[in-house]
Design a protein around this motif. Structure first.
Motif, short mmCIF file in Angstrom:
data_model
loop_
_atom_site.label_atom_id
_atom_site.label_comp_id
_atom_site.label_asym_id
_atom_site.label_seq_id
_atom_site.Cartn_x
_atom_site.Cartn_y
_atom_site.Cartn_z
N LEU A 91 0.86 -1.19 0.00
CA LEU A 91 0.00 0.00 0.00
C LEU A 91 0.90 1.24 0.00
N ARG A 92 0.81 2.01 -1.09
CA ARG A 92 1.68 3.18 -1.25
C ARG A 92 0.82 4.44 -1.17
N ALA A 93 1.05 5.24 -0.14
CA ALA A 93 0.29 6.49 0.03
C ALA A 93 0.96 7.59 -0.78
N ILE A 94 0.17 8.30 -1.57
CA ILE A 94 0.70 9.41 -2.38
C ILE A 94 -0.08 10.66 -2.03
N LEU A 95 0.62 11.67 -1.54
CA LEU A 95 -0.04 12.95 -1.22
C LEU A 95 -0.20 13.73 -2.52
N GLY A 96 -1.45 13.93 -2.93
CA GLY A 96 -1.72 14.65 -4.17
C GLY A 96 -1.54 16.15 -4.00
N ASP A 97 -1.47 16.83 -5.13
CA ASP A 97 -1.24 18.28 -5.08
C ASP A 97 -2.55 19.06 -5.28
#
Ligand SMILES: C[S@@+](CC[C@H](N)C(=O)[O-])C[C@H]1O[C@@H](n2cnc3c(N)ncnc32)[C@H](O)[C@@H]1O
Length: 165
Positions: free
Chosen positions: A78-84
């Motif tokens: 599970l890879r969390a990506i903080l969007g812009d």
């Protein structure tokens, strides 16, 4: 299946069945999945359990606080990506088997651009699954099919499954 009456009750009913919903997509072992607007991971976390160590779930949200449970889940796939805050998806063309847009389209000013991004990152034959909370399902179906997807079926009349053409 007997659905609860109100939209709010339906959202909770669906969340309680998250794994079953994902199996209907299907999300399966080894899959690469992108969940745009993942929030607290109601669907991203069970998706990660389904794809297992040979798969990966990219969970994207622009609100770091809301996705804290995802960030802290400590699940290898599970890879969390903080969007812009835009609708860009930082993944390669055709890299995903499944895309999820659950209860998020109503938050976006430009729905067409995130649907187009999903079309770019999902491989041909892959599935885009949409829970169009607060929105007219027929209107969303027109928008999604207009971007190169074909409506396949649904889950309980609430979640729409589209095949990427
Ligand atoms: C109502 S919540 C739904 C969360 C989750 N998909 C679910 O069904 O439980 C909508 C989420 O979309 C996120 N969101 C809204 N606009 C976004 C954007 N441009 N990029 C990434 N996430 C966004 C919000 O921060 C919020 O966590």
């Amino acid at each position: 299946m007997t659905l609860p009456d109100t939209e709010r009750e339906q959202k909770l009913w669906l969340a309680e069945r998250a794994r079953e919903v994902l199996e209907s997509v299907p999300v399966k072992a080894g899959d690469e999945v992108v969940d745009f607007g993942c929030g607290a991971g109601t669907y991203a976390i069970p998706a990660a359990e389904l794809v297992g160590e040979s798969g990966i779930v990219h969970a994207i949200d622009c609100d770091a606080d809301r996705m804290e449970d995802v960030t802290k889940a400590r699940i290898d796939c599970l890879r969390a990506i903080l969007g812009d805050g835009t609708t860009e998806i930082p993944l390669a063309d055709g890299s995903c088997d499944v895309g999820l847009l659950y209860d998020v389209l109503q938050k976006l000013d430009d729905r067409a651009s995130v649907i187009a991004e999903m079309h770019r990152v999902i491989r041909p034959g892959g599935v885009l699954s949409v829970y169009p909370m607060h929105l007219d399902a027929d209107e969303i179906t027109r928008e999604v099919t207009g971007e190169g997807f074909r409506l396949r079926d649904d889950y309980a009349g609430l979640v729409l499954h589209f095949v990427r053409e």
